[in-house]
Design a protein around this motif. Structure first.
Motif, mmCIF file in Angstrom:
data_model
loop_
_atom_site.group_PDB
_atom_site.id
_atom_site.type_symbol
_atom_site.label_atom_id
_atom_site.label_comp_id
_atom_site.label_asym_id
_atom_site.label_seq_id
_atom_site.Cartn_x
_atom_site.Cartn_y
_atom_site.Cartn_z
ATOM 1 N N ARG A 142 0.735 -0.961 0.172
ATOM 2 C CA ARG A 142 -0.247 -0.055 -0.330
ATOM 3 C C ARG A 142 1.121 1.273 0.452
ATOM 4 O O ARG A 142 2.115 1.320 0.474
ATOM 5 N N VAL A 143 0.355 2.500 -0.445
ATOM 6 C CA VAL A 143 1.186 3.394 -0.658
ATOM 7 C C VAL A 143 0.591 4.556 0.986
ATOM 8 O O VAL A 143 -0.384 5.058 0.017
ATOM 9 N N GLY A 144 1.491 5.022 1.713
ATOM 10 C CA GLY A 144 1.656 6.315 1.992
ATOM 11 C C GLY A 144 0.325 5.904 2.867
ATOM 12 O O GLY A 144 0.172 5.452 3.527
ATOM 13 N N GLU A 145 -0.322 7.770 2.525
ATOM 14 C CA GLU A 145 -1.727 7.824 3.416
ATOM 15 C C GLU A 145 -2.909 7.938 2.211
ATOM 16 O O GLU A 145 -3.468 8.619 2.499
ATOM 17 N N ALA A 146 -2.441 7.038 1.260
ATOM 18 C CA ALA A 146 -4.066 6.966 0.221
ATOM 19 C C ALA A 146 -5.413 6.502 0.874
ATOM 20 O O ALA A 146 -5.271 5.546 1.638
ATOM 21 N N TRP A 147 -6.525 7.848 1.066
ATOM 22 C CA TRP A 147 -8.008 6.724 0.409
ATOM 23 C C TRP A 147 -8.652 6.707 -0.422
ATOM 24 O O TRP A 147 -8.087 7.069 -1.471
ATOM 25 N N PRO A 148 -9.765 5.352 0.055
ATOM 26 C CA PRO A 148 -10.336 5.469 -0.845
ATOM 27 C C PRO A 148 -11.505 6.704 -1.588
ATOM 28 O O PRO A 148 -11.452 7.485 -0.372
ATOM 29 N N GLU A 149 -11.918 7.457 -2.652
ATOM 30 C CA GLU A 149 -12.194 8.379 -3.165
ATOM 31 C C GLU A 149 -13.787 8.013 -2.198
ATOM 32 O O GLU A 149 -13.966 9.539 -2.385
ATOM 33 N N TRP A 150 -14.349 7.424 -2.169
ATOM 34 C CA TRP A 150 -15.576 7.333 -1.368
ATOM 35 C C TRP A 150 -15.237 8.019 -0.109
ATOM 36 O O TRP A 150 -16.392 9.162 0.030
ATOM 37 N N LYS A 151 -14.417 8.313 0.383
ATOM 38 C CA LYS A 151 -13.840 9.032 1.881
ATOM 39 C C LYS A 151 -13.905 10.344 1.997
ATOM 40 O O LYS A 151 -14.598 10.633 2.714
ATOM 41 N N GLY B 166 -19.939 1.511 7.890
ATOM 42 C CA GLY B 166 -19.662 0.323 7.021
ATOM 43 C C GLY B 166 -19.543 -0.089 6.169
ATOM 44 O O GLY B 166 -19.016 -0.892 5.435
ATOM 45 N N GLY B 167 -18.448 0.809 5.241
ATOM 46 C CA GLY B 167 -17.488 0.971 4.134
ATOM 47 C C GLY B 167 -18.617 1.026 2.944
ATOM 48 O O GLY B 167 -20.027 1.194 3.114
ATOM 49 N N THR B 168 -17.681 0.553 2.464
ATOM 50 C CA THR B 168 -18.430 -0.103 0.774
ATOM 51 C C THR B 168 -19.680 -0.985 0.247
ATOM 52 O O THR B 168 -20.616 -0.736 0.060
ATOM 53 N N PRO B 169 -18.950 -1.846 1.510
ATOM 54 C CA PRO B 169 -20.882 -2.476 1.687
ATOM 55 C C PRO B 169 -22.004 -1.674 2.482
ATOM 56 O O PRO B 169 -22.922 -2.313 1.425
ATOM 57 N N GLN B 170 -21.605 -0.912 3.056
ATOM 58 C CA GLN B 170 -22.441 0.009 3.559
ATOM 59 C C GLN B 170 -23.454 0.665 2.065
ATOM 60 O O GLN B 170 -24.509 0.877 1.402
ATOM 61 N N ILE B 171 -22.441 1.279 0.884
ATOM 62 C CA ILE B 171 -22.851 2.142 0.064
ATOM 63 C C ILE B 171 -23.284 1.175 -0.793
ATOM 64 O O ILE B 171 -25.031 1.602 -1.517
ATOM 65 N N ARG B 172 -23.135 0.040 -1.454
ATOM 66 C CA ARG B 172 -23.900 -0.761 -2.021
ATOM 67 C C ARG B 172 -25.329 -1.058 -1.585
ATOM 68 O O ARG B 172 -26.320 -1.003 -2.306
ATOM 69 N N ARG B 173 -25.526 -1.174 -0.623
ATOM 70 C CA ARG B 173 -26.820 -1.865 0.598
ATOM 71 C C ARG B 173 -27.558 -0.274 0.089
ATOM 72 O O ARG B 173 -28.877 -0.604 0.015
#
Length: 737
Positions: free
Chosen positions: A535-544, A565-572
């Motif tokens: 993993r690279v440095g302090e990269a975040w997911p764009e949704w966050k 709840g992360g991406t599973p919550q987004i999918r719901r």
């Protein structure tokens, strides 16, 4: 699938096409192997366990749902370094002056963005800051600001799109747009009006066994290479391939599929019938084909009578268009229009495929309508081996608009109306704006006129993807705040600012905890799991990043915007907001997928329109003016993914990035040998390049994109979709030898 050899389709008797001009796919494999040294195990896991982040065919690992064979293309291989490379040294950003002289490919090769970086007005470069400082600074500037947000489609998953559009709407604007705006937005407009759905109506399996597959302004050999294997198998089943284009693309004439023994050894003849037309002449040609269908009674009358509306208006419209006018516009003869009409009239099935050669015009919507009219006239919708397919070039385009990351649409592709805005406002717990926002091109206009305060650009590079780079540079420089979210550097990040510039490091789809999904051209929603690796440095997911920006800007809405709840919550939530994405919440393992709508939309001719009917639309002939001695120039792609150029020379035709593709007739007429330096002059600017003879319709030229964007008039856009016109009328002169 037939395994018998069929010499009738062989492109050459030379083993592996030795001596022929074509890409060396095995060399590409070797280059990919070398490019990921140090991370080869991780790269292999991405290839074998991830969902492809290249074009929108949507392979799971190296296989798909169309045929049980290995699939791996050059586009995906060339994207591997971006997904596996180490971090850049933040010190290189302390002074951006040396970086500003580098090409985009050189900027990318510096490595991944590892940390948030800030450049204030007047400073020579960027300094490292923490996430809290970066987000709080941005939130303070976004509060009450006139804001625009843009997301590109490079590997962008549905979860990022959905969370981003919700966050931006929580900030009080519908001015969020994505890369679909500048590729298939006319398809969205025209298909929604005609058939009630803005997606392909069929599946890739429908190519194999269809009587005809017709490509109009589309070149999958360059942009969707895995699709060439589908065409290989289609040819084995007796399918005839038709191409309507200004340029007889070499890769669509003959192709060597590297993972298929027969095709790799002998190549495959792809196109059976080629129809050359002028750049922008598609409506003239396709209306002429429809005119022949009507005059020779080659219509599916039962389908037209029972399942469509508006045919009589279209019949009268083409009857009133003279053959002379149709020939002049199209650059083709009445006889060639008859030939395609006869092929369609005698075919029991056909799939019509198109891409940006059709959409990127000021009348792109009408171009698509002319294709839809042909399909409805022959009943080529809603059954096996038939369909309308706006083929997508990037893995995130189809999902982007369907998730609502669109200035003119809400989740599910719903139009922005007070009623629809109220529905989502009730669902999300905050007020949703009731009027459309600024499209991508409108945002640049607003920034240029100092009517936009802040821009969030997630991926992409306006300096390379939009017309008139100088105009875009001025617009970007005038913003009070620019927030660039990406995995690598781009030239637009380095534009001298009048305000502050933030660089925020993003994760790739393979790094996101909980996995993500993409939607392919054939409407297949595919799960892509998190891939273990560095993993690279302090990269975040764009949704966050988007949701945290909104939560800090409007803390009273924080609990409604964040996704603990992360991406599973987004999918719901996607499943709740977009009913036709039912099943996305249950996707959780490699290979899990759901194809919304099934194999075919509009099954049995039942359209998702108010009355269940498909709609014909009269298509007038556009008024194109090309003064005597002038040319129409189109921008083409070659050895690249989006604006990311991988090689300076195209293996299909030998064109370098400064090539001016010209018909032999025009080159001989003007006394221009290959390699002659010429200058193209248009209303927006000039381009200098070198002549390369190519099988083009006389009177037309092609140059590479994005290099040719200097010729494009920023004001030329289609009326409804607001897509830029990526073509221009130019004069040509030979420069002094």
């Amino acid at each position: 699938m037939s395994k018998r050899l069929d010499p009738r389709n062989w492109a050459s008797w030379k083993p592996f096409g030795i001596g022929e001009r074509k890409p060396n796919n095995y060399l590409e494999l070797w280059k990919a192997f070398r490019s990921v040294r140090g991370n080869r195990r991780y790269a292999w896991r991405i290839l074998s366990r991830g969902t492809c982040d290249g074009c929108a065919l949507g392979t799971k690992g190296m296989r798909d749902w169309t045929m049980p064979e290995v699939h791996l293309c050059n586009i995906r291989l060339r994207l591997l370094p971006l997904n596996t490379m180490p971090a850049l040294d933040p010190a290189v950003l302390a002074d951006v002056a040396p970086l500003a002289r580098m090409r985009s490919a050189e900027l990318r090769e510096l490595g991944r963005l590892p940390y948030p970086m800030l450049r204030r007005r007047g400073e020579p470069g960027f300094t490292r800051v923490g996430w809290d400082e970066a987000l709080d600074l941005a939130a303070g500037r976004l509060r009450g600001a006139r804001l625009g947000a843009y997301l590109t489609s490079r590997g962008m998953p549905n979860e990022n799109y959905f969370a981003a559009q919700k966050a931006v709407r929580a900030l009080g604007t519908n001015s969020i747009d994505n890369a679909a705006r500048i590729c298939h937005s006319p398809s969205t407009v025209a298909l929604k009006q005609a058939i009630g759905a803005a997606a392909t109506t069929c599946s890739y399996t429908d190519w194999v066994g269809s009587d005809l597959v017709v490509f109009i302004g589309s070149n999958p050999s360059n942009n969707q290479p895995v699709a060439m294997k589908y065409l290989y198998h289609a040819k084995k089943q007796g399918t005839r391939v038709v191409m309507v284009n200004a340029y007889r693309e070499p890769g669509m004439d003959r192709y060597w599929v590297p993972s298929n023994a027969e095709s790799a050894l002998f190549g495959t003849k792809i196109t059976d019938h080629f129809f050359g037309v002028n750049v922008g002449g598609d409506i003239g040609f396709l209306n002429g084909v429809l005119k022949h269908l009507v005059e020779h009674d080659w219509l599916d009358k039962e389908f037209v009578d029972q399942h469509t509306a508006g045919f009589e208006d279209v019949r009268q419209a083409v009857a009133g268009q003279s053959w002379e006018a149709l020939e002049a516009l199209s650059g083709a003869t009445r006889e060639s229009m008859f030939e395609l009409a006869k092929l369609l009239g005698e075919a029991k099935s056909a799939v019509l495929v198109w891409s940006m050669g059709v959409t990127q015009h000021t009348y792109g919507e009408d171009n698509v309508r002319s294709i839809v009219n042909l399909a409805l006239a022959r009943g080529f919708v809603g059954r096996d081996h038939c369909g309308l397919m706006p083929i997508r070039g990037h893995s995130g385009v189809q999902g982007g608009a369907e998730m609502g990351a669109y200035a003119t649409g809400l989740p599910g592709g719903l139009p922005i109306t007070p009623e629809n805005a109220a529905r989502f406002g009730e669902m999300w717990g905050f007020s949703v704006p009731r009027t459309p926002g600024l499209t991508a091109t409108d945002m640049i206009d607003a920034a240029h006129e100092r009517e936009l305060d802040a821009l969030i650009s997630s991926g992409g590079n306006f300096l390379e993807v939009l017309p008139d780079p100088a105009y875009c540079r001025q617009a970007l420089s005038r913003l009070g705040l620019r927030v660039h979210i990406d995995i690598v550097l781009s030239s637009q990040m380095l534009v001298e600012p009048e305000g502050d510039v933030l660089l925020l490091p993003a994760q790739t789809r393979y790094e996101m905890e909980g996995g993500v999904t993409e939607t392919s051209t054939e409407r297949r929603v595919i799960f892509s799991p998190q891939i273990p690796g560095p993993r690279v440095g302090e990269a975040w997911p764009e949704w966050k990043i988007f949701t945290e920006l909104a939560a800090r800007t409007r803390p009273e809405l924080a609990d409604m915007i964040r996704y603990p709840g992360g991406t599973p919550q987004i999918r719901r939530e996607i499943e709740e907001a977009v009913p036709f994405y039912a099943g996305i919440a249950g996707l959780r393992a490699f290979g899990d997928n759901v194809q919304y709508g099934g194999r075919h939309l509009c099954p049995g001719g039942r359209f998702p329109t108010a009355d269940g009917l498909g709609r014909f639309a009269p298509v007038p002939l556009p008024e194109l003016e090309r003064p005597d001695g002038a040319f129409t120039v189109a921008t083409r792609r070659g050895k690249q993914f989006n604006s990311m150029v991988h090689e300076r020379r195209d293996g299909f035709n030998g064109a370098t990035r400064d090539a001016v593709l010209m018909s032999p007739y025009d080159a001989d007429r003007l006394g221009l040998p290959d390699g002659a330096e010429v200058e193209l002059n248009g209303a927006a600017g000039r381009f200098t390049g070198r002549v390369l003879r190519a099988p083009l319709t006389p009177g037309n030229l092609q140059i590479h994109w994005p290099e040719g964007n200097v010729l494009l008039d920023v004001s030329r856009r289609s009326p409804a979709a607001r897509i830029p016109d990526y073509n221009a009328v130019v004069t040509l002169r030979r420069t002094a030898p």
